[in-house]
Enzyme design. Sequence first.
Site, PDB file in Angstrom:
ATOM      1  N   CYS A 161      -6.215  -6.848  -6.771  1.00 27.99           N
ATOM      2  CA  CYS A 161      -5.967  -6.188  -5.491  1.00 27.99           C
ATOM      3  C   CYS A 161      -5.314  -7.123  -4.480  1.00 27.99           C
ATOM      4  O   CYS A 161      -4.690  -6.655  -3.532  1.00 27.99           O
ATOM      5  CB  CYS A 161      -7.244  -5.590  -4.931  1.00 27.99           C
ATOM      6  SG  CYS A 161      -8.615  -6.738  -4.813  1.00 27.99           S
ATOM      7  N   HIS A 162      -5.394  -8.442  -4.697  1.00 33.62           N
ATOM      8  CA  HIS A 162      -4.733  -9.371  -3.779  1.00 33.62           C
ATOM      9  C   HIS A 162      -3.214  -9.239  -3.838  1.00 33.62           C
ATOM     10  O   HIS A 162      -2.521  -9.699  -2.944  1.00 33.62           O
ATOM     11  CB  HIS A 162      -5.157 -10.819  -4.072  1.00 33.62           C
ATOM     12  CG  HIS A 162      -4.775 -11.314  -5.411  1.00 33.62           C
ATOM     13  ND1 HIS A 162      -5.501 -11.000  -6.552  1.00 33.62           N
ATOM     14  CD2 HIS A 162      -3.736 -12.089  -5.822  1.00 33.62           C
ATOM     15  CE1 HIS A 162      -4.921 -11.572  -7.595  1.00 33.62           C
ATOM     16  NE2 HIS A 162      -3.854 -12.231  -7.183  1.00 33.62           N
ATOM     17  N   TYR A 166       0.847  -1.187   0.000  1.00 34.55           N
ATOM     18  CA  TYR A 166       0.000   0.000   0.000  1.00 34.55           C
ATOM     19  C   TYR A 166       0.888   1.244   0.000  1.00 34.55           C
ATOM     20  O   TYR A 166       0.637   2.203  -0.725  1.00 34.55           O
ATOM     21  CB  TYR A 166      -0.900   0.021   1.242  1.00 34.55           C
ATOM     22  CG  TYR A 166      -1.841  -1.162   1.345  1.00 34.55           C
ATOM     23  CD1 TYR A 166      -3.041  -1.183   0.648  1.00 34.55           C
ATOM     24  CD2 TYR A 166      -1.530  -2.252   2.151  1.00 34.55           C
ATOM     25  CE1 TYR A 166      -3.909  -2.267   0.751  1.00 34.55           C
ATOM     26  CE2 TYR A 166      -2.400  -3.336   2.255  1.00 34.55           C
ATOM     27  CZ  TYR A 166      -3.575  -3.339   1.554  1.00 34.55           C
ATOM     28  OH  TYR A 166      -4.428  -4.411   1.653  1.00 34.55           O
ATOM     29  N   GLU A 215      -0.034 -17.905  -7.720  1.00 36.72           N
ATOM     30  CA  GLU A 215       0.680 -17.085  -8.694  1.00 36.72           C
ATOM     31  C   GLU A 215       2.194 -17.187  -8.548  1.00 36.72           C
ATOM     32  O   GLU A 215       2.927 -16.579  -9.312  1.00 36.72           O
ATOM     33  CB  GLU A 215       0.248 -15.621  -8.563  1.00 36.72           C
ATOM     34  CG  GLU A 215      -1.188 -15.387  -8.979  1.00 36.72           C
ATOM     35  CD  GLU A 215      -1.587 -13.926  -8.929  1.00 36.72           C
ATOM     36  OE1 GLU A 215      -0.813 -13.089  -8.420  1.00 36.72           O
ATOM     37  OE2 GLU A 215      -2.680 -13.613  -9.412  1.00 36.72           O
ATOM     38  N   ASN A 260     -12.506  -1.898  -5.148  1.00 37.91           N
ATOM     39  CA  ASN A 260     -12.161  -2.371  -6.491  1.00 37.91           C
ATOM     40  C   ASN A 260     -13.323  -3.149  -7.125  1.00 37.91           C
ATOM     41  O   ASN A 260     -13.602  -4.273  -6.729  1.00 37.91           O
ATOM     42  CB  ASN A 260     -10.919  -3.257  -6.397  1.00 37.91           C
ATOM     43  CG  ASN A 260     -10.538  -3.886  -7.717  1.00 37.91           C
ATOM     44  OD1 ASN A 260     -11.044  -3.524  -8.774  1.00 37.91           O
ATOM     45  ND2 ASN A 260      -9.635  -4.844  -7.667  1.00 37.91           N
TER      46      ASN A 260
END
Length: 142
Positions: free
Chosen positions: A80-81, A51, A109, A72
């Site tokens: 956003c994760h 952030y 990911e 979002n």
Amino acid sequence: MEGRGKLPGVDGCHNATPQVPPPTTRKPTAFERRVYDLLTSRVPKGRVTSYAALAKALNSSARAVGGAMRRNPFAPAVPCHRVVCADGSLGGFSGRMDNPRKEALLREEGVTFVDAAGGRNKNKNKNKKKRVVDSSCFVKFE
């Protein structure tokens, strides 16, 4: 605003009381668009940012970035994760702090996690070491 909890900031990341905002059909603000554009263009799968880093790149605050992530409407196209706290802890996701689904998405990911240096999880299990995102997974904005 009534009905909304405090958003996690850099320092308050672990103590916020998350609440899911009511569904809305409002259009994203210009600032929110800037946040989403930067996130989608600079943070690929297998990487994260904080952030605070997004805020610095946008001349804003971590709290404002957290608010944009919270609202979002484009997930998962705007991932956003991939935004975590500066210390590597997960922060908020889907209205909950340290949501296991956020960690699962990041692991899928290719994001790796490590034991926090000397830290302990402040949650129910006091003997369990806290896991954080490996620093090698962070995107640096120059």
